[in-house]
Scaffold this motif. Sequence first.
Motif, PDB file in Angstrom:
ATOM      1  N   HIS A  36      49.435 109.247  42.160  1.00 42.86           N
ATOM      2  CA  HIS A  36      49.781 107.941  41.591  1.00 42.86           C
ATOM      3  C   HIS A  36      51.235 107.910  41.118  1.00 42.86           C
ATOM      4  O   HIS A  36      51.970 106.956  41.368  1.00 42.86           O
ATOM      5  CB  HIS A  36      48.868 107.634  40.401  1.00 42.86           C
ATOM      6  N   ARG A  37      51.634 108.950  40.431  1.00 48.03           N
ATOM      7  CA  ARG A  37      53.002 109.016  39.897  1.00 48.03           C
ATOM      8  C   ARG A  37      54.028 109.016  41.026  1.00 48.03           C
ATOM      9  O   ARG A  37      55.093 108.374  40.911  1.00 48.03           O
ATOM     10  CB  ARG A  37      53.146 110.277  39.045  1.00 48.03           C
ATOM     11  N   ARG A  78      54.363 105.425  42.599  1.00 52.38           N
ATOM     12  CA  ARG A  78      55.114 104.537  41.708  1.00 52.38           C
ATOM     13  C   ARG A  78      56.590 104.931  41.668  1.00 52.38           C
ATOM     14  O   ARG A  78      57.486 104.067  41.718  1.00 52.38           O
ATOM     15  CB  ARG A  78      54.528 104.598  40.301  1.00 52.38           C
ATOM     16  N   ARG A  91      59.890 102.713  43.079  1.00 50.31           N
ATOM     17  CA  ARG A  91      60.965 102.368  42.141  1.00 50.31           C
ATOM     18  C   ARG A  91      62.318 102.844  42.651  1.00 50.31           C
ATOM     19  O   ARG A  91      63.290 102.083  42.666  1.00 50.31           O
ATOM     20  CB  ARG A  91      60.642 102.976  40.778  1.00 50.31           C
ATOM     21  N   ARG A  93      56.503  97.917  43.815  1.00 51.67           N
ATOM     22  CA  ARG A  93      56.602  98.696  42.574  1.00 51.67           C
ATOM     23  C   ARG A  93      55.785  98.052  41.450  1.00 51.67           C
ATOM     24  O   ARG A  93      54.999  98.726  40.779  1.00 51.67           O
ATOM     25  CB  ARG A  93      58.077  98.775  42.170  1.00 51.67           C
ATOM     26  N   ASP A  94      55.958  96.761  41.277  1.00 55.39           N
ATOM     27  CA  ASP A  94      55.274  96.071  40.183  1.00 55.39           C
ATOM     28  C   ASP A  94      53.759  96.044  40.396  1.00 55.39           C
ATOM     29  O   ASP A  94      52.986  96.213  39.436  1.00 55.39           O
ATOM     30  CB  ASP A  94      55.805  94.649  40.044  1.00 55.39           C
ATOM     31  N   LEU A 135      51.986  98.242  42.157  1.00 51.92           N
ATOM     32  CA  LEU A 135      51.484  99.598  41.950  1.00 51.92           C
ATOM     33  C   LEU A 135      51.419  99.942  40.469  1.00 51.92           C
ATOM     34  O   LEU A 135      50.449 100.561  40.007  1.00 51.92           O
ATOM     35  CB  LEU A 135      52.369 100.608  42.685  1.00 51.92           C
ATOM     36  N   ASP A 136      52.449  99.556  39.712  1.00 57.26           N
ATOM     37  CA  ASP A 136      52.439  99.840  38.281  1.00 57.26           C
ATOM     38  C   ASP A 136      51.217  99.214  37.610  1.00 57.26           C
ATOM     39  O   ASP A 136      50.489  99.872  36.853  1.00 57.26           O
ATOM     40  CB  ASP A 136      53.711  99.303  37.622  1.00 57.26           C
ATOM     41  N   GLU A 137      50.993  97.941  37.885  1.00 56.81           N
ATOM     42  CA  GLU A 137      49.869  97.243  37.258  1.00 56.81           C
ATOM     43  C   GLU A 137      48.535  97.809  37.733  1.00 56.81           C
ATOM     44  O   GLU A 137      47.622  98.059  36.931  1.00 56.81           O
ATOM     45  CB  GLU A 137      49.951  95.747  37.578  1.00 56.81           C
ATOM     46  N   ASP A 161      47.963 101.492  36.426  1.00 52.79           N
ATOM     47  CA  ASP A 161      47.655 101.464  34.986  1.00 52.79           C
ATOM     48  C   ASP A 161      46.205 101.031  34.755  1.00 52.79           C
ATOM     49  O   ASP A 161      45.485 101.642  33.953  1.00 52.79           O
ATOM     50  CB  ASP A 161      48.601 100.504  34.262  1.00 52.79           C
TER      51      ASP A 161
END
Length: 215
Positions: free
Chosen positions: A15-16, A19, A23, A128-129, A131-133, A136
């Motif tokens: 996951h990291r 993301r 980015r 990016r956005d 994946l972040d949401e 999380d």
Amino acid sequence: MKNTEPNLLGITINHRSMRGDARRFADVTRAIADGSLPGTPGRARAIQQYLTSLCDGIHHHHQAEDDVLWPVLRETAGAEVDLAELTDDHKQLDPLLDRVRAEATALAAAPADRAAAGRLSDTLATLRDLLDEHIDDEERTVFPVIRRYVNHDQWQQVENAVRKGSKIGFELPRIERYATPDELADLRRTAGPVLLLMLAAVRPGFARRERVIFG
């Protein structure tokens, strides 16, 4: 005594890395679009190749969740987990990944086209956005359910499905990039000397591509 606790280290690093790559590639293509980084043919080709592998890896990851992890959770946790929203996120990802692939290919065909770099950067920022949401939400809602309801053997089936079809030469050096020293030490204890040998084999090529892309 056999360990029955699922080890979520691999999926956490995966996951990291997704993301982090979304980015930093949004940033590097924005630099090309702004003219602060040269849009050379070699750089554009390397970006296209990397992003193709990244998109393939993201698709493979969420397909394995849909096909293997979600059924395991429905069987073991039942009403304790609601996967509808996460599944909808997966459906949004595929057309976005197709756009990244297409725009990266367009940039490789016209490396000096700053507008093409800008379009790719905008799409990567959207990725990016999302994946972040999504990640999380997944780690907040699903990880506790996995720890409570999924045993070691069931989790091993999920990890095997994720590994199957993965591009080891692409994934391994990214694990090394995004894992903390303590996490890498844990992975080495689990995988043994094989991990070190494989990393030694793929690290130089990965480092060369990083230099071409980021300077």
